[in-house]
Write a protein that holds these residues in place. Structure first.
Motif, PDB file in Angstrom:
ATOM      1  N   ALA A 252       0.829  -1.212   0.000  1.00  0.00           N
ATOM      2  CA  ALA A 252       0.000   0.000   0.000  1.00  0.00           C
ATOM      3  C   ALA A 252       0.859   1.256   0.000  1.00  0.00           C
ATOM      4  O   ALA A 252       0.562   2.224  -0.715  1.00  0.00           O
ATOM      5  CB  ALA A 252      -0.929  -0.015   1.216  1.00  0.00           C
ATOM      6  N   ARG A 253       1.935   1.260   0.788  1.00  0.00           N
ATOM      7  CA  ARG A 253       2.816   2.432   0.816  1.00  0.00           C
ATOM      8  C   ARG A 253       3.489   2.640  -0.538  1.00  0.00           C
ATOM      9  O   ARG A 253       3.639   3.779  -0.997  1.00  0.00           O
ATOM     10  CB  ARG A 253       3.850   2.277   1.924  1.00  0.00           C
ATOM     11  N   GLN A 256       0.948   4.192  -2.814  1.00  0.00           N
ATOM     12  CA  GLN A 256       0.772   5.614  -2.523  1.00  0.00           C
ATOM     13  C   GLN A 256       1.884   6.442  -3.146  1.00  0.00           C
ATOM     14  O   GLN A 256       1.636   7.490  -3.756  1.00  0.00           O
ATOM     15  CB  GLN A 256       0.732   5.835  -1.012  1.00  0.00           C
ATOM     16  N   LYS A 257       3.129   5.990  -2.993  1.00  0.00           N
ATOM     17  CA  LYS A 257       4.263   6.723  -3.550  1.00  0.00           C
ATOM     18  C   LYS A 257       4.190   6.822  -5.067  1.00  0.00           C
ATOM     19  O   LYS A 257       4.645   7.793  -5.662  1.00  0.00           O
ATOM     20  CB  LYS A 257       5.571   6.046  -3.142  1.00  0.00           C
ATOM     21  N   ARG A 260      -0.831   5.546  -7.122  1.00  0.00           N
ATOM     22  CA  ARG A 260      -1.915   4.617  -7.395  1.00  0.00           C
ATOM     23  C   ARG A 260      -2.997   4.764  -6.319  1.00  0.00           C
ATOM     24  O   ARG A 260      -2.766   5.325  -5.249  1.00  0.00           O
ATOM     25  CB  ARG A 260      -1.421   3.169  -7.409  1.00  0.00           C
ATOM     26  N   VAL A 262      -5.221   3.593  -3.265  1.00  0.00           N
ATOM     27  CA  VAL A 262      -5.017   2.711  -2.118  1.00  0.00           C
ATOM     28  C   VAL A 262      -6.338   2.584  -1.375  1.00  0.00           C
ATOM     29  O   VAL A 262      -6.964   3.586  -1.017  1.00  0.00           O
ATOM     30  CB  VAL A 262      -3.930   3.253  -1.179  1.00  0.00           C
ATOM     31  N   LEU A 280      -4.378   2.597   7.867  1.00  0.00           N
ATOM     32  CA  LEU A 280      -4.321   3.025   6.468  1.00  0.00           C
ATOM     33  C   LEU A 280      -5.517   3.911   6.127  1.00  0.00           C
ATOM     34  O   LEU A 280      -5.380   4.936   5.444  1.00  0.00           O
ATOM     35  CB  LEU A 280      -4.313   1.781   5.576  1.00  0.00           C
ATOM     36  N   GLU A 284      -4.518   8.121   3.887  1.00  0.00           N
ATOM     37  CA  GLU A 284      -4.986   8.396   2.534  1.00  0.00           C
ATOM     38  C   GLU A 284      -5.752   7.229   1.909  1.00  0.00           C
ATOM     39  O   GLU A 284      -6.185   7.313   0.759  1.00  0.00           O
ATOM     40  CB  GLU A 284      -3.797   8.766   1.635  1.00  0.00           C
ATOM     41  N   GLY A 285      -5.922   6.132   2.641  1.00  0.00           N
ATOM     42  CA  GLY A 285      -6.656   5.003   2.097  1.00  0.00           C
ATOM     43  C   GLY A 285      -8.144   5.288   2.003  1.00  0.00           C
ATOM     44  O   GLY A 285      -8.700   6.059   2.786  1.00  0.00           O
TER      45      GLY A 285
END
Length: 388
Positions: A252-253, A256-257, A260, A262, A280, A284-285
């Motif tokens: 997931a991280r 995010q980077k 994409r 999440v 999460l 930003e999830g």
């Protein structure tokens, strides 16, 4: 299926998958600056003394050279072909260009097993990842997401591990859909052994993908580094059950980077297996509960989840005045039209007109002592007064 890269380039990259570990940014930088053929020549040539490549010690270069001396790319490519797999490089038509977002951590190449086109499949794919030791709830949600996404024409990507990964793959396969397993070992190596049948089915109905050459084994670090490929390959990542220290959160991280989507599936707040997902979601999830909500986020314009609402009751269709008159009736017993009008805040004539409408619709009935609710409506009105 792989055309686009010359034989010398393909041979050099296949060799380098034996030498450079997945995600090694030093190796990725050298590859970018020197090219695969030049880098392979430098690492395997005993005539290069000292430190021929920037950013690494002589000892580290020595380690690369030891690996290079043992590498035999012709043998690996032949073994791959015998096992029904192929080696896909950047520049090939089948190469998923979204992997280039990883920069110097981009895979040197990908060993692929299965008959479908990797780039085409990856264009419309979603990762579903989560805990290995998942609960029955986690397995159910992963399988439901896998089948639901497959039914909507999405490719389900995961890591073929126990728990959530396996359930997601099985859900997609059961729906007759497409699924990709990104492995932390050679695509001819069955790991975990308990998933031999599942991995075999994915090879037949989907795709097995890995950065490591034939016969190579998984390690803990390779599992973590594999996750960046899952994140980069797909449009978004859904996490189903994960503790605070979970490889799924690493996926997931990475997502995010890379910009994409999440997503996370919520679970009981008392469950440690949901704690990582909830953390999460505090960031930003995006919370999702089914495949429709996932596709609404990652899909094209118009791929909307159906509106969510409780059941539509007959009383919901009444106009506001009639609804107020209905609410004004007592839960038990009868009342006169003037009393009902006072409670509803309307005139006696309008209240009487609405009462006859409600009578025709079966909500109320007329008694000698006044108006009262039809008996099977009483509990519904009482519940609405007390609960909503």
């Amino acid at each position: 299926m792989t055309g686009g890269v010359c034989d010398e380039e393909r041979l050099a990259r296949a060799a380098l998958t034996r030498v450079v570990e997945p995600g090694d940014e030093h190796g990725g930088r050298w590859l970018r600056e020197c090219g695969a053929v030049e880098l392979w020549q430098r690492l395997r040539s005993p005539g290069h003394d000292g430190v021929p490549l920037p950013g690494a010690s002589a000892r580290r270069i020595g380690g690369y050279r030891l690996r290079a001396a043992a590498a035999d790319p012709d043998r690996d490519l032949a073994a791959a072909e015998e096992a029904g797999s192929r080696f896909v490089c950047p520049g090939d038509q089948e190469w998923p260009s979204q992997l280039d977002d990883l920069g110097d951590a981009r895979p040197i190449g990908l060993w692929v097993r299965g008959g479908s086109h990797l780039r085409i499949w990856a264009l419309r794919s979603v990762a579903v990842v989560g805990a290995r030791a998942c609960t029955a709830y986690g397995a159910h949600m992963a399988a439901s997401l896998g089948s639901g996404l497959a039914e909507r024409g999405w490719v389900v990507v995961s890591g073929a591990a126990f728990g959530v990964d396996g359930a997601a793959h099985r859900g997609a396969l059961a729906a007759g859909g497409a699924t990709i397993a990104v492995l932390a070992c050679g695509v001819d190596t069955v790991y975990p052994r308990g998933h031999a049948e599942l991995i075999g089915r994915i090879a037949e109905q989907g795709l097995l993908v890995g950065e490591l050459p034939p016969g190579d084994h998984p390690t803990q670090s390779r599992f973590i580094l594999r996750n960046r490929v899952i994140a980069a390959l797909t449009r978004g990542t859904v996490v189903v059950e994960a503790e605070y220290r979970s490889g799924s959160l690493a996926t997931a991280r990475s997502a995010q980077k890379l910009g994409r989507f999440v997503m996370g599936v919520p679970g009981p707040v008392t469950s440690g297996l949901s704690s990582g997902v909830h953390e999460l979601l505090r960031g930003e999830g995006v919370l999702v509960t089914d495949a429709a909500e996932v596709t609404e986020l990652v899909g094209d314009m118009g791929e909307l989840a159906p509106p969510r609402a409780g059941p539509l009751l007959p009383r919901d269709l009444l106009d506001p005045v009639a609804a107020r008159v209905l609410e004004a009736l007592p839960g038990r017993g009868a009342a006169g039209s003037r009393e009902i009008a006072r409670e509803a805040g309307t005139t006696a004539d309008e209240a009487l007109a609405r009462l006859y409408e409600l009578h025709s619709l079966g909500f109320v009935e007329r008694r000698s002592e006044g108006w009262q609710l039809v008996s099977d409506r009483t509990q519904t009105v009482d519940a609405r007064r007390g609960g909503a």
